[in-house]
Design an enzyme around this catalytic site. Structure first.
Site, PDB file in Angstrom:
ATOM      1  N   ASP A   1      35.567  35.578  -8.463  1.00 27.69           N
ATOM      2  CA  ASP A   1      36.744  34.823  -8.905  1.00 27.69           C
ATOM      3  C   ASP A   1      36.536  34.313 -10.328  1.00 27.69           C
ATOM      4  O   ASP A   1      35.488  33.741 -10.634  1.00 27.69           O
ATOM      5  CB  ASP A   1      36.982  33.609  -7.983  1.00 27.69           C
ATOM      6  CG  ASP A   1      37.524  34.005  -6.624  1.00 27.69           C
ATOM      7  OD1 ASP A   1      37.873  35.193  -6.427  1.00 27.69           O
ATOM      8  OD2 ASP A   1      37.597  33.118  -5.742  1.00 27.69           O
TER       9      ASP A   1
ATOM     10  N   GLY B   1      36.834  36.153  -2.090  1.00 33.39           N
ATOM     11  CA  GLY B   1      37.135  37.234  -1.146  1.00 33.39           C
ATOM     12  C   GLY B   1      37.091  36.635   0.249  1.00 33.39           C
ATOM     13  O   GLY B   1      36.156  35.900   0.585  1.00 33.39           O
TER      14      GLY B   1
ATOM     15  N   GLY C   1      36.573  37.928   3.178  1.00 34.47           N
ATOM     16  CA  GLY C   1      35.445  38.353   4.011  1.00 34.47           C
ATOM     17  C   GLY C   1      34.190  37.553   3.696  1.00 34.47           C
ATOM     18  O   GLY C   1      33.541  37.000   4.589  1.00 34.47           O
TER      19      GLY C   1
ATOM     20  N   ASN D   1      33.889  34.645   2.100  1.00 37.35           N
ATOM     21  CA  ASN D   1      34.055  33.224   2.441  1.00 37.35           C
ATOM     22  C   ASN D   1      33.857  32.994   3.943  1.00 37.35           C
ATOM     23  O   ASN D   1      33.229  32.007   4.352  1.00 37.35           O
ATOM     24  CB  ASN D   1      35.458  32.736   2.065  1.00 37.35           C
ATOM     25  CG  ASN D   1      35.682  32.707   0.566  1.00 37.35           C
ATOM     26  OD1 ASN D   1      34.729  32.730  -0.209  1.00 37.35           O
ATOM     27  ND2 ASN D   1      36.940  32.672   0.154  1.00 37.35           N
TER      28      ASN D   1
ATOM     29  N   GLU E   1      42.038  42.427   3.642  1.00 35.99           N
ATOM     30  CA  GLU E   1      41.777  42.772   2.239  1.00 35.99           C
ATOM     31  C   GLU E   1      40.950  44.059   2.113  1.00 35.99           C
ATOM     32  O   GLU E   1      40.382  44.329   1.065  1.00 35.99           O
ATOM     33  CB  GLU E   1      41.071  41.605   1.517  1.00 35.99           C
ATOM     34  CG  GLU E   1      42.014  40.429   1.269  1.00 35.99           C
ATOM     35  CD  GLU E   1      41.400  39.310   0.445  1.00 35.99           C
ATOM     36  OE1 GLU E   1      42.156  38.626  -0.259  1.00 35.99           O
ATOM     37  OE2 GLU E   1      40.163  39.092   0.513  1.00 35.99           O
TER      38      GLU E   1
ATOM     39  N   SER F   1      47.572  20.866   7.193  1.00 34.09           N
ATOM     40  CA  SER F   1      47.236  19.464   7.485  1.00 34.09           C
ATOM     41  C   SER F   1      47.761  18.996   8.843  1.00 34.09           C
ATOM     42  O   SER F   1      47.466  17.889   9.281  1.00 34.09           O
ATOM     43  CB  SER F   1      47.781  18.563   6.387  1.00 34.09           C
ATOM     44  OG  SER F   1      49.187  18.690   6.341  1.00 34.09           O
TER      45      SER F   1
ATOM     46  N   GLY G   1      47.253  20.881  11.682  1.00 32.79           N
ATOM     47  CA  GLY G   1      46.251  21.309  12.652  1.00 32.79           C
ATOM     48  C   GLY G   1      46.430  22.743  13.081  1.00 32.79           C
ATOM     49  O   GLY G   1      46.580  23.629  12.239  1.00 32.79           O
TER      50      GLY G   1
ATOM     51  N   ASP H   1      39.700  30.307   5.691  1.00 26.44           N
ATOM     52  CA  ASP H   1      38.441  31.057   5.805  1.00 26.44           C
ATOM     53  C   ASP H   1      37.397  30.240   6.562  1.00 26.44           C
ATOM     54  O   ASP H   1      36.659  30.770   7.394  1.00 26.44           O
ATOM     55  CB  ASP H   1      37.895  31.425   4.416  1.00 26.44           C
ATOM     56  CG  ASP H   1      38.787  32.430   3.700  1.00 26.44           C
ATOM     57  OD1 ASP H   1      39.509  33.184   4.386  1.00 26.44           O
ATOM     58  OD2 ASP H   1      38.765  32.466   2.447  1.00 26.44           O
TER      59      ASP H   1
HETATM   60  P1  ADP Z   1      45.109  28.718   4.862  1.00 31.36           P
HETATM   61  O1  ADP Z   1      43.950  28.241   4.067  1.00 31.36           O
HETATM   62  O2  ADP Z   1      44.963  30.112   5.338  1.00 31.36           O
HETATM   63  O3  ADP Z   1      46.446  28.445   4.239  1.00 31.36           O
HETATM   64  P2  ADP Z   1      45.649  26.468   6.589  1.00 31.36           P
HETATM   65  O4  ADP Z   1      46.211  25.775   5.410  1.00 31.36           O
HETATM   66  O5  ADP Z   1      46.508  26.612   7.787  1.00 31.36           O
HETATM   67  O6  ADP Z   1      45.063  27.886   6.235  1.00 31.36           O
HETATM   68  O7  ADP Z   1      44.321  25.670   7.008  1.00 31.36           O
HETATM   69  C1  ADP Z   1      43.435  26.155   7.990  1.00 31.36           C
HETATM   70  C2  ADP Z   1      42.873  25.003   8.794  1.00 31.36           C
HETATM   71  O8  ADP Z   1      42.140  24.123   7.938  1.00 31.36           O
HETATM   72  C3  ADP Z   1      43.910  24.128   9.464  1.00 31.36           C
HETATM   73  O9  ADP Z   1      44.365  24.675  10.681  1.00 31.36           O
HETATM   74  C4  ADP Z   1      43.104  22.843   9.650  1.00 31.36           C
HETATM   75  O10 ADP Z   1      42.210  22.992  10.736  1.00 31.36           O
HETATM   76  C5  ADP Z   1      42.291  22.790   8.355  1.00 31.36           C
HETATM   77  N1  ADP Z   1      42.992  22.035   7.292  1.00 31.36           N
HETATM   78  C6  ADP Z   1      43.715  22.536   6.272  1.00 31.36           C
HETATM   79  N2  ADP Z   1      44.236  21.553   5.495  1.00 31.36           N
HETATM   80  C7  ADP Z   1      43.815  20.385   6.047  1.00 31.36           C
HETATM   81  C8  ADP Z   1      44.002  18.991   5.732  1.00 31.36           C
HETATM   82  N3  ADP Z   1      44.734  18.601   4.667  1.00 31.36           N
HETATM   83  N4  ADP Z   1      43.404  18.070   6.533  1.00 31.36           N
HETATM   84  C9  ADP Z   1      42.662  18.442   7.606  1.00 31.36           C
HETATM   85  N5  ADP Z   1      42.454  19.733   7.950  1.00 31.36           N
HETATM   86  C10 ADP Z   1      43.018  20.694   7.197  1.00 31.36           C
END
Ligand code: ADP
Length: 319
Positions: free
Chosen positions: A11, A36, A38, A40, A135, A228, A230, A265
């Site tokens: 990156d 990447g 994978g 991560n 990917e 955020s 869950g 990831d």
């Molecule tokens: P991505 O990174 O693929 O967009 P998400 O944003 O859904 O995935 O985040 C994946 C997981 O990381 C969530 O289901 C939760 O468990 C955790 N997570 C993400 N953001 C937060 C946050 N602000 N506070 C607490 N846990 C978080």
């Protein structure tokens, strides 16, 4: 053990006041690091305590050497197909408001071959869990899932990124699929003609979300990560994976999130690690652990670098 099959990128990140317009030349604060999905996820699985191996393709260049060094430092096995393409790269501009523009150079990642995967048959069939993302070439991912599935290995498919080519053939090869809201909406639109806005997913009631998940995969478990908010889990009636309910939510950890890059990831790597380490625990316990691990990963800047170090046993001891 956990075997992750997927991408490695170098990156290159520039933090600028605003994103450059076409034709503009601007200055930004530069940093570089591994990425990447994978890679991560392999870092996450390893730091979550699993014996981890990462299968990828690397170029004969500085990026490839970096991948090998970092894997050795973290303590997981790296099995790389030598490619004549350059190692994968990502150019990332981030503005003062945290918005980004990204160009990926797939390079070697796009050349990870089914032949190479077939050579790793013993590794794949000897694993407890095989974890893949989108990917890498679809045929290669399919070969990894099919080989693992045939040997009774638990297969986890992280359906990321959302704009990846057709994945319908892959869904039925996975025991667990793990889309985020955007990817969930994309899969529904593409594969079952359900138009759902990604921004509305978290607000849907459990029964509706469960019904959508069941339309997407007949069998198999769906874990929708909701940032955020869950996580939402939906099982097929025939296989509740040790849980008592076919569907439920798990609320996010209360954390001071400063950078959610790589949270997905972290979740996937930790989920795979838990599934491999305490295989006979109810699925909800794996999800709670992954949710904790991913939450903690948002408290530091970066993706792989921000992965915490703790295991399902540590998490159990805290309870
Ligand atoms: P991505 O990174 O693929 O967009 P998400 O944003 O859904 O995935 O985040 C994946 C997981 O990381 C969530 O289901 C939760 O468990 C955790 N997570 C993400 N953001 C937060 C946050 N602000 N506070 C607490 N846990 C978080």
């Amino acid at each position: 053990s956990v075997v992750v099959v997927g991408s490695f990128n170098v990156d290159h990140v520039w933090r600028c006041e605003s994103l450059p317009a076409p034709g503009a030349t601007i200055a930004g604060r530069y940093s570089t690091g591994p990425g990447g999905k994978g890679f991560n996820q392999a870092v996450a699985a390893c730091r979550a305590g699993a014996d981890t191996h990462f299968v990828c393709a690397l170029g004969d260049d500085a990026g490839g050497a970096t991948a090998r060094e970092l894997a050795a430092q973290d303590g997981f096995g790296l099995i790389a197909e030598a490619s004549s393409e350059p190692t994968g790269t990502a150019g990332i501009y981030v503005d003062a408001r945290g918005r980004n523009t990204i160009v990926i150079g797939p390079g070697a990642n796009a050349a990870l071959s089914t032949d190479f995967l077939q050579q790793q048959q013993a590794l794949l069939t000897g694993a407890k869990v095989v974890l893949v993302q989108l990917e890498s070439p679809v045929q290669t991912i399919e070969a990894a899932l099919a080989t693992a599935r045939e040997a009774g290995v638990t297969t986890v498919l992280n359906t990321a990124p959302a704009d990846a080519p057709s994945t319908i053939g892959l869904l039925k090869l996975a025991d667990v699929i793990t889309p985020n809201e955007t990817e969930f909406a994309a899969l529904l639109g593409r594969h079952v003609g359900e138009r759902v806005d990604a921004n509305d997913v978290a607000a849907l009631d459990g029964a509706s979300l469960h019904a959508l998940c069941r339309k997407l995969v007949g069998n198999g478990t769906v874990v929708v990560t909701l940032g955020s908010v869950g996580v939402f889990v939906s099982h097929a009636d025939e296989n509740l994976r040790g849980d008592t309910q076919p569907y439920y939510r798990v609320g996010a950890e209360q954390v001071q999130a400063i950078d959610t890059t790589g949270a997905g990831d972290a979740f996937n790597g930790a989920l795979a690690a838990s599934l491999a380490q305490v295989a006979d625990a109810p699925f909800a316990r794996h999800v709670r652990f992954a949710n904790q691990f991913a939450g903690r990963s948002t408290e530091k800047e970066g993706a792989a670098a921000a992965m915490p170090r703790f295991t399902p046993a540590d998490a159990e001891a805290l309870r």
